[in-house]
Write a protein that holds these residues in place. Structure first.
Motif, PDB file in Angstrom:
ATOM      1  N   ASP A   1       0.808  -1.217   0.000  1.00 50.18           N
ATOM      2  CA  ASP A   1       0.000   0.000   0.000  1.00 50.18           C
ATOM      3  C   ASP A   1       0.838   1.262   0.000  1.00 50.18           C
ATOM      4  N   VAL A   2       2.188   1.123  -0.070  1.00 49.50           N
ATOM      5  CA  VAL A   2       3.030   2.319  -0.147  1.00 49.50           C
ATOM      6  C   VAL A   2       4.297   2.087  -0.979  1.00 49.50           C
ATOM      7  N   THR A   3       4.766   0.838  -1.102  1.00 45.84           N
ATOM      8  CA  THR A   3       6.021   0.592  -1.823  1.00 45.84           C
ATOM      9  C   THR A   3       5.827  -0.052  -3.184  1.00 45.84           C
ATOM     10  N   TYR A   4       4.578  -0.368  -3.577  1.00 43.42           N
ATOM     11  CA  TYR A   4       4.345  -0.976  -4.889  1.00 43.42           C
ATOM     12  C   TYR A   4       4.103   0.130  -5.911  1.00 43.42           C
ATOM     13  N   PHE A   5       5.082   0.351  -6.758  1.00 41.13           N
ATOM     14  CA  PHE A   5       5.002   1.445  -7.713  1.00 41.13           C
ATOM     15  C   PHE A   5       4.263   1.041  -8.989  1.00 41.13           C
TER      16      PHE A   5
END
Length: 849
Positions: free
Chosen positions: A627-631
């Protein structure tokens, strides 16, 4: 490669068609492919009712086919990619069948009598789960008929917008309503248009770049001395072997205008910093001399990268200053998936340069998955001869099936692999940038490319009378009747973990990878085995039933596999790494001492728990929170923004910047779930006892068919990732070692912290806008130009970009674009967009409401 080789699946489909088949000629098939209009319309991503068996979630769509002339031929099929399986269609003149993975087949029924000129024919259908970003609706539908060359239907190919250089999808009808953006009746995801951004984005306040750099150093002190003009260049002196290790950074400095020459400012380097942190450095800039103190070449390298971070393209003069710096985490990584869709060698080399510029030090290279095997392995040519190309060969003896809208061109950018020389070049380039390459060939799930390739090898050797050799690395068991479906909807993508051949294959591959590292003279330190998302395989495998009988206490077949492969990896002197879901299947006592776990559970679903558990087991936990590191997820919840959507609807650079990696549960105070709801995170049962090892960004490639698309998704988010990986901000909420319950009302992230964070973001945004975007343009990187926040306020247009320093344009009622002047704003505008610095490329336009 484009020739349709009929396999059992297609034969069954053709013989079951109750029509008077009139076979087309090649010319007729070519003409139809060139003129058939295919239009896809997403009617609703959240229908009021979903038919069984997927009543909880589905979406309703319509395909419309039309030809400008009469067509009587009926013996043809259309093959197309649909990420989520179609499970019910309305019958009529066409039928749709789900084959495997995302592949579907549309065929005429007995009711189809041919196309009448300019008379559209439609089929409506329900698809399980959800699909809501336009990029999830894949291109390159294939028209096929028996014994003919298959063709890509021209109307389903993508285009390119001349202003933005972004991909267009002429086959896909516009997305205009929340019915097409929200996945269910309880989904409250907002449509992030210009007005939404106007009310929710932070307006920039700084009028120039502050004295700082990305990532922010621990300490920066301005000196009371004259400014330093770096345009004269620098002159490094000292130990020659040390200087030879700095070529990559001195080359970057030269490209920015800071040449390495005899007339440059002397740079005195000493390796006497006296700290245990290998990457730490001290940098002093004075007009007459630059001083660097470190305890390794790596520290000197980062000191020179900091010089590059201090300057802008148009100003090489900086104040005299000192910097004292060291990294927050030992592991600061970027994961690049080159398996689903291939990334060129040049893309990897360019990415290494940018990673090093912002002090990232680990490249997790995902080299194999269901849709591709991307590394040549000596002695196993089928892995790349078959496993590195997708085409329409349903026997899969020559290539893999054309998943993910692959099309038919074997030379397409989505196909390919790294030769031994390519991989060696990548390893050496990474070493020159002080980056460790961590190869991954995902197993036992996500292994379809390897399995298909080894079946092709078996068939070749069996035909030559060498059945024993063919069985040496065969990865399937013919008598295994298990039926399963992976999370990507494959029924044949999981290695049989009970076969000795599986471990012979892995041992062979690891030995060959290790040999490549030896040839490159680059250490092979860590191997990532994958080990994620195995989906109920092996239930009826005779080998697994026998193994279970031999080992009645066997706790998990997947755990058995991971433990066995981990022991193999450790025996070769390597650190073992894997995804946290698979790693949770093991008996910890059976694992090596040196283990890395990538914790990837979503934070809104108690993702902190597994991260804490694995850290408390003594493992090195690398945070991979999707929810924050998957680009590969969208920057904003807008259908035009490409990306997947299952874990987050919006991951912009600001969200990455605001990540507090040392305190995962605390995000329940400031973030929401994937459907836009508040959530709670209870950290009182699994309190973290060991610090995390690091953080990693992720670029999965299912929806990225070009290097430029991949760069769009990576930049500038990579800069925010580097900021959090290197620098711990004072506003981050400290972890409560007693455990705590967090929710939007728990109030531990105080208003003072929020203000500190807002001020720090202004610093970061100004550095990006005034300096770093221009550097990315200068390096040729295709970064995302930000969307513009805008509204009509007091009867005039008010607009801003989240990054200062970018020009803004507005479109008038006649469709003409004008430069926006905030001192003389227009009274109305149709659309707004930003313009890249040092570039003619435009940002994605947004309607002004």
């Amino acid at each position: 490669m484009g020739r349709l080789v009929l396999g059992l699946t297609l034969l069954a489909c053709l013989t079951s068609m109750n029509v008077l088949a009139v076979a087309p000629t090649q010319h007729e098939l070519d003409t139809l492919a060139a003129n058939l209009s295919v239009k896809y319309k997403l009617i609703s991503a959240k229908p009021k009712a979903c038919p069984a068996p997927h009543q909880s979630q589905c979406y309703l769509s319509r395909l419309t086919l039309e030809v400008p002339f009469n067509v009587s031929r009926t013996d043809w099929s259309i093959y197309f990619s649909q990420l989520m399986p179609i499970y019910l269609s309305d019958g009529g003149e066409f039928t749709i069948s789900h084959l495997n993975g995302d592949m579907h087949q549309l065929s005429p029924t007995a009711a189809f009598s041919g196309f009448k000129a300019n008379t559209p024919l439609s089929i409506e259908f329900y698809t399980q789960a959800s699909q809501i970003t336009r990029s999830e609706f894949l291109p390159n539908y294939l028209l096929a008929a028996k014994d003919l060359q298959s063709r890509v239907i021209k109307s389903t190919q993508v285009g390119k917008d001349p202003d933005t250089q972004l991909e267009t999808q002429p086959y896909l009808a516009p997305f205009l309503t929340l019915e097409q953006l929200q996945t269910s009746q309880d989904d409250v995801t907002p449509w992030m248009g210009a007005q939404y951004l106007y009310h929710h984005y932070q307006r920039p306040t700084l009028r120039q770049a502050p004295l700082s750099l990305i990532p922010k150093p621990q300490q920066l002190t301005r000196l009371n001395q004259p400014e330093v003009n770096l345009a004269q260049g620098i002159k490094l002196t000292g130990d020659l072997p040390l200087l030879a290790q700095l070529d990559a950074v001195t080359s970057r400095l030269a490209r920015l205008g800071i040449a390495h020459n005899a007339q440059g400012i002397p740079v005195a380097v000493s390796l006497d910093l006296g700290t245990q942190v290998n990457e730490a450095y001290q940098l002093t800039l004075k007009p007459s001399q630059i001083t660097i103190r470190a305890n390794s070449a790596r520290g000197v390298f980062y000191a020179l990268q900091s010089i590059a971070g201090l300057v802008s393209l148009d100003n090489l003069v900086v104040p005299a200053l000192t910097i004292s710096d060291a990294p927050r985490y030992a592991f600061r990584g970027m994961h690049i998936d080159v398996a689903r869709n291939f990334r060129s060698k040049q893309f990897i080399l360019d990415t290494l340069e940018q990673m090093a510029a912002y002090k990232l030090n680990k490249l997790h290279l995902h080299l194999a998955d269901d849709e591709g095997w991307r590394l040549a392995i000596n002695g196993l040519p089928e892995l790349t001869e078959v496993g590195a190309t997708r085409c329409l060969d349903l026997t899969e003896q020559h290539c893999l099936s054309p998943q993910l809208g692959a099309g038919l061109d074997p030379k397409s950018a989505i196909n390919g692999f790294y030769s031994a020389d390519d991989y060696i070049e990548i390893l050496r380039a990474a070493q020159a940038h002080f980056i460790e390459v961590i190869p991954s060939l995902d197993m036992p799930g996500h292994s379809r490319a390897a399995m298909v390739a080894m079946e092709a090898r078996f068939a070749r050797l069996q035909a030559q009378g060498q059945t024993e050799q063919g069985n040496e690395y065969r990865l399937v068991e013919p008598n295994d009747t298990t039926e399963y479906r992976s999370i990507q909807h494959y029924n044949d993508n999981t290695l049989n973990v009970c076969l000795p051949a599986t471990y012979r294959f892995i041992d062979k591959v690891l030995d060959e990878v290790q040999t490549l590292h030896q040839q490159a003279a680059v250490p092979f330190n860590t191997y990532h085995i994958g080990a994620d998302e195995t989906a109920g395989a092996w239930v009826n495998s005779p080998s697994c039933l026998a193994l279970k009988e031999q080992q009645p206490d066997l706790h998990s077949f997947n755990g058995y596999f991971i433990e066995k492969v981990s022991a193999m990896v450790a025996k070769k002197g390597l650190k073992v790494a894997g995804w946290s879901d698979g790693m949770s299947d093991v008996n910890v006592a059976n694992m090596p001492d040196n283990v890395q776990s990538n914790a990837w559970a979503t934070l809104s679903e108690n993702g902190h728990t597994v991260a804490h558990q694995h850290a408390n087991q003594g493992w090195d936990v690398v945070l991979s929170s999707p929810d924050v590191t998957y680009f590969d997820f969208p920057y904003q919840s807008h259908p035009q923004e490409p990306g997947n959507h299952w874990a987050s609807r919006a991951i912009d650079s600001k969200k990455v910047f605001e990540f507090m990696p040392d305190n995962l549960p605390a995000h329940a105070e400031i973030w929401q779930s994937v459907k836009g709801h508040d959530y709670a995170a209870d950290d009182r049962k699994t309190v973290k006892k060991k610090p995390f090892y690091g953080i990693q960004g992720h670029l999965w490639s299912e929806l990225m068919r070009s290097d430029s698309q991949a760069e769009y998704m990576m930049y500038p988010r990579l800069l925010a990732l580097a900021e959090r990986a290197w620098h711990q901000a004072p506003w981050e909420l400290a972890y409560n070692r007693q455990g705590a319950l967090y929710n939007p009302q728990s109030g531990q992230f105080t208003s003072a912290m929020q203000q500190q964070r807002a001020d720090d973001w202004q610093r970061f945004a100004a550095l990006v806008g005034y300096k770093e975007l221009a550097k990315l343009s200068h390096a040729g990187r295709f970064y995302r130009i930000p969307s513009v926040a805008a509204a009509i306020d007091n009867k005039q247009l008010d607009a801003f970009s989240p990054y200062p320093g970018l020009s803004i344009e507005y479109q008038d009622e006649a469709g003409l674009w004008h430069v926006y002047d905030p001192q003389n704003p227009p009274q109305s505008a149709q659309q707004v967009r930003a313009v890249a610095p040092h570039d003619t490329r435009k940002g994605r336009p947004l309607l002004v409401q």
